[in-house]
Design a protein around this motif. Structure first.
Motif, PDB file in Angstrom:
ATOM      1  N   TYR A   1      59.789 -76.781 -21.628  1.00 23.40           N
ATOM      2  CA  TYR A   1      58.724 -77.774 -21.823  1.00 23.40           C
ATOM      3  C   TYR A   1      57.902 -77.972 -20.547  1.00 23.40           C
ATOM      4  O   TYR A   1      57.382 -79.046 -20.297  1.00 23.40           O
ATOM      5  CB  TYR A   1      59.323 -79.110 -22.264  1.00 23.40           C
ATOM      6  N   LYS A   2      57.780 -76.931 -19.728  1.00 26.13           N
ATOM      7  CA  LYS A   2      56.988 -77.020 -18.496  1.00 26.13           C
ATOM      8  C   LYS A   2      55.634 -76.372 -18.755  1.00 26.13           C
ATOM      9  O   LYS A   2      55.411 -75.204 -18.450  1.00 26.13           O
ATOM     10  CB  LYS A   2      57.724 -76.341 -17.342  1.00 26.13           C
ATOM     11  N   PHE A   3      54.735 -77.133 -19.324  1.00 28.06           N
ATOM     12  CA  PHE A   3      53.446 -76.603 -19.752  1.00 28.06           C
ATOM     13  C   PHE A   3      52.440 -76.550 -18.613  1.00 28.06           C
ATOM     14  O   PHE A   3      52.402 -77.419 -17.753  1.00 28.06           O
ATOM     15  CB  PHE A   3      52.868 -77.459 -20.887  1.00 28.06           C
ATOM     16  N   LYS A   4      51.629 -75.522 -18.641  1.00 26.65           N
ATOM     17  CA  LYS A   4      50.493 -75.361 -17.735  1.00 26.65           C
ATOM     18  C   LYS A   4      49.246 -75.307 -18.615  1.00 26.65           C
ATOM     19  O   LYS A   4      49.336 -75.375 -19.841  1.00 26.65           O
ATOM     20  CB  LYS A   4      50.623 -74.067 -16.930  1.00 26.65           C
ATOM     21  N   SER A   5      48.087 -75.150 -18.010  1.00 29.04           N
ATOM     22  CA  SER A   5      46.860 -75.116 -18.800  1.00 29.04           C
ATOM     23  C   SER A   5      46.827 -73.906 -19.743  1.00 29.04           C
ATOM     24  O   SER A   5      46.224 -73.955 -20.806  1.00 29.04           O
ATOM     25  CB  SER A   5      45.630 -75.124 -17.898  1.00 29.04           C
ATOM     26  N   LYS A   6      47.487 -72.806 -19.356  1.00 33.45           N
ATOM     27  CA  LYS A   6      47.605 -71.624 -20.210  1.00 33.45           C
ATOM     28  C   LYS A   6      49.084 -71.381 -20.466  1.00 33.45           C
ATOM     29  O   LYS A   6      49.894 -71.486 -19.547  1.00 33.45           O
ATOM     30  CB  LYS A   6      47.025 -70.385 -19.523  1.00 33.45           C
ATOM     31  N   SER A   7      49.433 -71.031 -21.710  1.00 32.59           N
ATOM     32  CA  SER A   7      50.848 -70.805 -22.012  1.00 32.59           C
ATOM     33  C   SER A   7      51.391 -69.594 -21.261  1.00 32.59           C
ATOM     34  O   SER A   7      52.595 -69.481 -21.070  1.00 32.59           O
ATOM     35  CB  SER A   7      51.066 -70.649 -23.516  1.00 32.59           C
ATOM     36  N   SER A   8      50.519 -68.682 -20.811  1.00 32.35           N
ATOM     37  CA  SER A   8      50.985 -67.514 -20.061  1.00 32.35           C
ATOM     38  C   SER A   8      51.447 -67.885 -18.649  1.00 32.35           C
ATOM     39  O   SER A   8      52.092 -67.098 -17.977  1.00 32.35           O
ATOM     40  CB  SER A   8      49.881 -66.453 -19.986  1.00 32.35           C
ATOM     41  N   GLU A   9      51.117 -69.104 -18.203  1.00 31.82           N
ATOM     42  CA  GLU A   9      51.479 -69.530 -16.854  1.00 31.82           C
ATOM     43  C   GLU A   9      52.711 -70.428 -16.822  1.00 31.82           C
ATOM     44  O   GLU A   9      53.275 -70.664 -15.778  1.00 31.82           O
ATOM     45  CB  GLU A   9      50.306 -70.278 -16.220  1.00 31.82           C
ATOM     46  N   GLY A  10      53.121 -70.969 -17.937  1.00 35.73           N
ATOM     47  CA  GLY A  10      54.279 -71.857 -17.985  1.00 35.73           C
ATOM     48  C   GLY A  10      55.038 -71.621 -19.270  1.00 35.73           C
ATOM     49  O   GLY A  10      55.080 -70.499 -19.773  1.00 35.73           O
ATOM     50  N   SER A  11      55.613 -72.664 -19.800  1.00 39.27           N
ATOM     51  CA  SER A  11      56.329 -72.552 -21.066  1.00 39.27           C
ATOM     52  C   SER A  11      55.344 -72.260 -22.191  1.00 39.27           C
ATOM     53  O   SER A  11      54.193 -72.685 -22.152  1.00 39.27           O
ATOM     54  CB  SER A  11      57.073 -73.857 -21.374  1.00 39.27           C
ATOM     55  N   SER A  12      55.817 -71.560 -23.196  1.00 39.35           N
ATOM     56  CA  SER A  12      54.962 -71.282 -24.351  1.00 39.35           C
ATOM     57  C   SER A  12      54.663 -72.593 -25.080  1.00 39.35           C
ATOM     58  O   SER A  12      55.475 -73.520 -25.050  1.00 39.35           O
ATOM     59  CB  SER A  12      55.639 -70.287 -25.297  1.00 39.35           C
ATOM     60  N   PHE A  13      53.511 -72.669 -25.723  1.00 44.84           N
ATOM     61  CA  PHE A  13      53.139 -73.881 -26.452  1.00 44.84           C
ATOM     62  C   PHE A  13      53.888 -74.007 -27.772  1.00 44.84           C
ATOM     63  O   PHE A  13      54.034 -75.094 -28.306  1.00 44.84           O
ATOM     64  CB  PHE A  13      51.631 -73.908 -26.725  1.00 44.84           C
ATOM     65  N   SER A  14      54.343 -72.879 -28.304  1.00 45.71           N
ATOM     66  CA  SER A  14      55.060 -72.927 -29.581  1.00 45.71           C
ATOM     67  C   SER A  14      56.340 -72.114 -29.502  1.00 45.71           C
ATOM     68  O   SER A  14      56.529 -71.286 -28.613  1.00 45.71           O
ATOM     69  CB  SER A  14      54.170 -72.410 -30.720  1.00 45.71           C
ATOM     70  N   PHE A  15      57.219 -72.385 -30.428  1.00 41.02           N
ATOM     71  CA  PHE A  15      58.468 -71.657 -30.578  1.00 41.02           C
ATOM     72  C   PHE A  15      58.555 -71.291 -32.048  1.00 41.02           C
ATOM     73  O   PHE A  15      58.491 -72.168 -32.914  1.00 41.02           O
ATOM     74  CB  PHE A  15      59.653 -72.527 -30.155  1.00 41.02           C
ATOM     75  N   VAL A  16      58.669 -69.998 -32.347  1.00 42.25           N
ATOM     76  CA  VAL A  16      58.653 -69.520 -33.724  1.00 42.25           C
ATOM     77  C   VAL A  16      59.964 -68.825 -34.032  1.00 42.25           C
ATOM     78  O   VAL A  16      60.403 -67.953 -33.270  1.00 42.25           O
ATOM     79  CB  VAL A  16      57.488 -68.530 -33.963  1.00 42.25           C
ATOM     80  N   VAL A  17      60.592 -69.209 -35.111  1.00 39.54           N
ATOM     81  CA  VAL A  17      61.786 -68.521 -35.598  1.00 39.54           C
ATOM     82  C   VAL A  17      61.427 -67.933 -36.953  1.00 39.54           C
ATOM     83  O   VAL A  17      60.959 -68.632 -37.843  1.00 39.54           O
ATOM     84  CB  VAL A  17      62.995 -69.469 -35.726  1.00 39.54           C
ATOM     85  N   SER A  18      61.629 -66.623 -37.065  1.00 39.89           N
ATOM     86  CA  SER A  18      61.323 -65.923 -38.309  1.00 39.89           C
ATOM     87  C   SER A  18      62.558 -65.206 -38.814  1.00 39.89           C
ATOM     88  O   SER A  18      63.440 -64.836 -38.034  1.00 39.89           O
ATOM     89  CB  SER A  18      60.215 -64.891 -38.091  1.00 39.89           C
ATOM     90  N   CYS A  19      62.594 -65.026 -40.115  1.00 37.38           N
ATOM     91  CA  CYS A  19      63.691 -64.262 -40.692  1.00 37.38           C
ATOM     92  C   CYS A  19      63.147 -63.310 -41.743  1.00 37.38           C
ATOM     93  O   CYS A  19      62.095 -63.558 -42.344  1.00 37.38           O
ATOM     94  CB  CYS A  19      64.752 -65.172 -41.283  1.00 37.38           C
ATOM     95  N   PHE A  20      63.861 -62.228 -41.909  1.00 38.99           N
ATOM     96  CA  PHE A  20      63.577 -61.269 -42.979  1.00 38.99           C
ATOM     97  C   PHE A  20      64.882 -61.118 -43.742  1.00 38.99           C
ATOM     98  O   PHE A  20      65.929 -60.867 -43.152  1.00 38.99           O
ATOM     99  CB  PHE A  20      63.104 -59.931 -42.423  1.00 38.99           C
TER     100      PHE A  20
END
Length: 185
Positions: A22-41
Motif C-alpha cells: 500500500y505504498k502508492f506513488k503518483s505512478k503505479s510503476s514507481e510504488g505499489s500497484s493500484f490494483s490487485f487481481v486474482v484470476s482463475c481458469f
C-alpha cells in the motif's frame, strides 16, 4: 504427493497480478500497484491436454518462448494481441477474476460502526490471502458443483505467509472435497 487429475471433477488454476503493498506513488510503476487481481481458469481434467496445446498456440502467436508465462500487461499492448485472443477463444473451460482497487481499501478507515469494517481490516493486512480464496468460494456457490465434488486447486507459488492464509481461509469449508497445491506456472 502424487496426484491423478482424473480423480477430480474440475481443476482450478489461480494466479494473481499486482502486489499486496500500500505504498502508492503518483505512478503505479514507481510504488505499489493500484490494483490487485486474482484470476482463475477452471476446466475438466479431460480438457487439460487440449488447453495446454491452445496455450502453446497462444504463446506462438505472441512470439514468446514456450516456457515463459503470458503476462496480461504485455498482452494488452502487444502488436499481435488479436492473434492471441483468437486462439484464446478455443480454450475449454471458464475464467473468473476479482479486481481489488487497493487505493479504496487503503483510504477506507474502518470503525466498528462502518459497513465492511472487519473485511477492510483483513484486506489491509492480508489482501493476497483473502483474494486468492475467492475462486474457491465462487465455484462452491455456483451451480457447477455439488457437495462432495472433488476440486484440484493449483495456485502459483507465493510467500509462505500467503499460502498459510489461503489454507486457513478455506480449511473450514467442507462443501467440496478439494486438494490445494502451490507450484510455479
Amino acid at each position: 504427493m502424487s496426484i491423478n487429475i482424473n480423480d477430480y471433477k474440475y481443476i482450478m488454476f489461480v494466479d494473481a497480478s499486482g502486489d499486496d503493498g500500500y505504498k502508492f506513488k503518483s505512478k503505479s510503476s514507481e510504488g505499489s500497484s493500484f490494483s490487485f487481481v486474482v484470476s482463475c481458469f477452471v476446466c475438466r481434467p479431460s480438457d487439460v491436454e487440449y488447453n495446454n496445446s491452445v496455450l502453446q498456440k497462444m504463446k506462438k502467436a505472441m512470439l514468446i518462448n514456450p516456457q515463459h508465462e503470458i503476462k496480461s500487461t504485455a498482452l494488452k499492448r502487444h502488436r499481435l494481441a488479436s492473434n492471441v485472443y483468437a486462439e484464446m477463444k478455443n480454450l475449454k473451460g471458464f475464467a473468473s477474476s476479482l479486481i481489488a482497487d487497493k487505493r479504496l481499501i487503503h483510504d477506507y478507515h474502518p470503525t466498528d460502526q462502518r459497513m465492511f469494517s472487519g473485511l477492510t481490516r483483513i484486506a489491509q493486512e492480508d489482501l493476497s490471502g483473502i483474494t486468492h480464496s475467492y475462486p474457491y468460494y465462487a465455484i462452491t456457490n455456483s451451480e457447477l458443483t455439488a457437495p462432495g465434488d472433488k476440486l484440484l486447486i493449483v495456485i502459483d507459488n507465493m510467500k509462505n505467509r500467503e499460502k498459510e492464509s489461503i489454507r486457513k481461509t478455506i480449511e473450514n469449508d467442507h462443501t467440496l472435497d478439494y486438494t490445494l497445491i502451490f507450484r510455479d506456472s
